[in-house]
Design a protein around this motif. Structure first.
Motif, PDB file in Angstrom:
ATOM      1  N   VAL A   1      -0.014  -1.709 -11.089  1.00  0.00           N
ATOM      2  CA  VAL A   1      -0.872  -0.520 -11.076  1.00  0.00           C
ATOM      3  C   VAL A   1      -2.093  -0.743 -11.968  1.00  0.00           C
ATOM      4  N   ARG A   2      -1.870  -1.300 -13.163  1.00  0.00           N
ATOM      5  CA  ARG A   2      -2.987  -1.584 -14.065  1.00  0.00           C
ATOM      6  C   ARG A   2      -3.925  -2.624 -13.457  1.00  0.00           C
ATOM      7  N   SER A   3      -3.353  -3.665 -12.870  1.00  0.00           N
ATOM      8  CA  SER A   3      -4.157  -4.709 -12.247  1.00  0.00           C
ATOM      9  C   SER A   3      -4.917  -4.182 -11.040  1.00  0.00           C
ATOM     10  N   ASN A   4      -4.320  -3.261 -10.321  1.00  0.00           N
ATOM     11  CA  ASN A   4      -4.971  -2.653  -9.159  1.00  0.00           C
ATOM     12  C   ASN A   4      -6.243  -1.923  -9.584  1.00  0.00           C
ATOM     13  N   ARG A   5      -6.165  -1.191 -10.696  1.00  0.00           N
ATOM     14  CA  ARG A   5      -7.357  -0.506 -11.206  1.00  0.00           C
ATOM     15  C   ARG A   5      -8.448  -1.521 -11.544  1.00  0.00           C
ATOM     16  N   GLU A   6      -8.033  -2.620 -12.174  1.00  0.00           N
ATOM     17  CA  GLU A   6      -8.996  -3.645 -12.561  1.00  0.00           C
ATOM     18  C   GLU A   6      -9.618  -4.300 -11.326  1.00  0.00           C
ATOM     19  N   PHE A   7      -8.816  -4.535 -10.293  1.00  0.00           N
ATOM     20  CA  PHE A   7      -9.343  -5.134  -9.060  1.00  0.00           C
ATOM     21  C   PHE A   7     -10.428  -4.251  -8.461  1.00  0.00           C
ATOM     22  N   HIS A   8     -10.150  -2.955  -8.348  1.00  0.00           N
ATOM     23  CA  HIS A   8     -11.120  -2.057  -7.742  1.00  0.00           C
ATOM     24  C   HIS A   8     -12.369  -1.904  -8.615  1.00  0.00           C
ATOM     25  N   ARG A   9     -12.188  -1.942  -9.921  1.00  0.00           N
ATOM     26  CA  ARG A   9     -13.341  -1.879 -10.821  1.00  0.00           C
ATOM     27  C   ARG A   9     -14.228  -3.110 -10.635  1.00  0.00           C
TER      28      ARG A   9
ATOM     29  N   THR B   1       0.396   5.171  -5.087  1.00  0.00           N
ATOM     30  CA  THR B   1       0.686   4.684  -3.738  1.00  0.00           C
ATOM     31  C   THR B   1       1.425   3.352  -3.792  1.00  0.00           C
ATOM     32  N   LEU B   2       1.573   2.789  -4.987  1.00  0.00           N
ATOM     33  CA  LEU B   2       2.269   1.512  -5.147  1.00  0.00           C
ATOM     34  C   LEU B   2       3.721   1.699  -5.589  1.00  0.00           C
ATOM     35  N   ASP B   3       4.291   2.855  -5.295  1.00  0.00           N
ATOM     36  CA  ASP B   3       5.665   3.143  -5.721  1.00  0.00           C
ATOM     37  C   ASP B   3       6.696   2.214  -5.074  1.00  0.00           C
ATOM     38  N   THR B   4       6.470   1.820  -3.820  1.00  0.00           N
ATOM     39  CA  THR B   4       7.461   0.991  -3.124  1.00  0.00           C
ATOM     40  C   THR B   4       7.037  -0.476  -3.110  1.00  0.00           C
ATOM     41  N   PRO B   5       8.005  -1.411  -3.214  1.00  0.00           N
ATOM     42  CA  PRO B   5       7.675  -2.845  -3.174  1.00  0.00           C
ATOM     43  C   PRO B   5       6.947  -3.236  -1.887  1.00  0.00           C
ATOM     44  N   GLU B   6       7.298  -2.595  -0.772  1.00  0.00           N
ATOM     45  CA  GLU B   6       6.663  -2.928   0.507  1.00  0.00           C
ATOM     46  C   GLU B   6       5.164  -2.619   0.464  1.00  0.00           C
ATOM     47  N   ARG B   7       4.812  -1.456  -0.059  1.00  0.00           N
ATOM     48  CA  ARG B   7       3.398  -1.088  -0.140  1.00  0.00           C
ATOM     49  C   ARG B   7       2.671  -1.975  -1.152  1.00  0.00           C
ATOM     50  N   ARG B   8       3.349  -2.331  -2.241  1.00  0.00           N
ATOM     51  CA  ARG B   8       2.718  -3.200  -3.235  1.00  0.00           C
ATOM     52  C   ARG B   8       2.341  -4.544  -2.613  1.00  0.00           C
TER      53      ARG B   8
ATOM     54  N   HIS C   1      -7.961  -0.935   3.847  1.00  0.00           N
ATOM     55  CA  HIS C   1      -7.116  -0.837   2.647  1.00  0.00           C
ATOM     56  C   HIS C   1      -7.053   0.603   2.139  1.00  0.00           C
ATOM     57  N   ILE C   2      -8.207   1.256   2.028  1.00  0.00           N
ATOM     58  CA  ILE C   2      -8.233   2.636   1.532  1.00  0.00           C
ATOM     59  C   ILE C   2      -7.564   3.583   2.529  1.00  0.00           C
ATOM     60  N   ALA C   3      -7.758   3.344   3.820  1.00  0.00           N
ATOM     61  CA  ALA C   3      -7.123   4.187   4.845  1.00  0.00           C
ATOM     62  C   ALA C   3      -5.602   4.100   4.751  1.00  0.00           C
ATOM     63  N   HIS C   4      -5.072   2.898   4.515  1.00  0.00           N
ATOM     64  CA  HIS C   4      -3.623   2.738   4.367  1.00  0.00           C
ATOM     65  C   HIS C   4      -3.113   3.436   3.104  1.00  0.00           C
ATOM     66  N   ALA C   5      -3.894   3.333   2.027  1.00  0.00           N
ATOM     67  CA  ALA C   5      -3.515   4.038   0.791  1.00  0.00           C
ATOM     68  C   ALA C   5      -3.527   5.551   1.007  1.00  0.00           C
ATOM     69  N   HIS C   6      -4.496   6.042   1.769  1.00  0.00           N
ATOM     70  CA  HIS C   6      -4.596   7.463   2.087  1.00  0.00           C
ATOM     71  C   HIS C   6      -3.344   7.928   2.841  1.00  0.00           C
ATOM     72  N   LYS C   7      -2.943   7.168   3.849  1.00  0.00           N
ATOM     73  CA  LYS C   7      -1.747   7.531   4.617  1.00  0.00           C
ATOM     74  C   LYS C   7      -0.505   7.547   3.718  1.00  0.00           C
ATOM     75  N   THR C   8      -0.399   6.539   2.851  1.00  0.00           N
ATOM     76  CA  THR C   8       0.739   6.490   1.926  1.00  0.00           C
ATOM     77  C   THR C   8       0.751   7.705   1.017  1.00  0.00           C
ATOM     78  N   ARG C   9      -0.421   8.070   0.513  1.00  0.00           N
ATOM     79  CA  ARG C   9      -0.521   9.228  -0.386  1.00  0.00           C
ATOM     80  C   ARG C   9      -0.067  10.494   0.322  1.00  0.00           C
ATOM     81  N   LEU C  10      -0.504  10.702   1.557  1.00  0.00           N
ATOM     82  CA  LEU C  10      -0.102  11.906   2.296  1.00  0.00           C
ATOM     83  C   LEU C  10       1.395  11.917   2.577  1.00  0.00           C
ATOM     84  N   GLN C  11       1.975  10.751   2.804  1.00  0.00           N
ATOM     85  CA  GLN C  11       3.422  10.670   3.037  1.00  0.00           C
ATOM     86  C   GLN C  11       4.202  11.045   1.787  1.00  0.00           C
ATOM     87  N   GLN C  12       3.596  10.898   0.623  1.00  0.00           N
ATOM     88  CA  GLN C  12       4.287  11.203  -0.639  1.00  0.00           C
ATOM     89  C   GLN C  12       4.294  12.692  -0.959  1.00  0.00           C
ATOM     90  N   ILE C  13       3.400  13.451  -0.299  1.00  0.00           N
ATOM     91  CA  ILE C  13       3.295  14.875  -0.618  1.00  0.00           C
ATOM     92  C   ILE C  13       4.544  15.631  -0.151  1.00  0.00           C
TER      93      ILE C  13
END
Length: 205
Positions: free
Chosen positions: A120-128, A157-164, A193-205
């Motif tokens: 999660v920390r590395s993901n923030r750094e990648f996007h930055r 959105t990185l809660d599951t190993p599959e999504r990670r 990539h962002i579209a897939h993260a969006h779908k994952t986020r909505l599935q978590q709601i």
């Protein structure tokens, strides 16, 4: 500790989930916790409110807001558009060292799939780093503002190993296109990539 420092501390507490959506932000409690007067606390809270990271609720005072379904959709719509543009610009303007840093992050992330917090920390750094590689300061500022909105969302959105694992390979596709100088492919890969993260986020709601 001045108002700007208090603001940064509060951002950190929200990002680390010490302060969660719905939590009250009482001046007196925060002043005691930080060991300062109410004046810098008030200044920090005003700046937090200006960024949309604090709101006034009737009978409750200042609280950390909760994003609703519509707001989540709006944030991800803008992320897809802006970060896609950033990736396309990076393919045109990124220096070799910037590309190598992105490649290094992808290689390291493939080894830390099982470590969610680290990823999660590395993901923030990648996007930055990706946004900085666009070499467009105004775009970077807009994306940073959106990033602040993301910290109001529960979990990751990185809660599951599959999504990670999938997310890291999506990052790899973005970087490969940037390294080739293929602006259209880089933008398309970032948008996917962002579209897939969006779908994952909505599935978590």
């Amino acid at each position: 500790m001045n108002g700007s420092e208090i603001y940064k501390r509060l951002i950190g507490l929200i990002e680390e989930r010490v302060l969660k959506p719905g939590d009250r932000l009482r001046e007196a409690d925060l002043a005691e916790e930080f060991g300062v007067s109410r004046t810098p606390i008030r200044e920090g809270l005003k700046r937090l409110e200006a960024q949309g990271l604090a709101v006034h609720e009737p009978n409750r005072g200042m609280v950390v807001p909760t994003l609703d379904h519509g707001q989540i959709n709006e944030v991800y719509f803008m992320r897809e558009m802006l970060e896609g543009t950033a990736a396309g610009l990076a393919a045109k303007h990124a220096s070799l060292p910037e590309i190598e840093i992105l490649q290094d992050l992808v290689r390291a992330d493939r080894q830390r799939i099982a470590d969610k917090d680290s990823l999660v920390r590395s993901n923030r750094e990648f996007h930055r780093r990706l946004c900085l590689a666009s070499h467009n300061r105004y775009l970077v500022d807009l994306i940073e503002h959106l990033r602040l909105s993301l910290i109001l969302m529960a979990g990751t959105t990185l809660d599951t190993p599959e999504r990670r694992e999938t997310a890291v390979e999506e990052h790899a596709a973005v970087v490969a296109a940037i390294a080739r100088g293929d602006s259209e492919a880089a933008e398309a890969a970032a948008r996917t990539h962002i579209a897939h993260a969006h779908k994952t986020r909505l599935q978590q709601i």
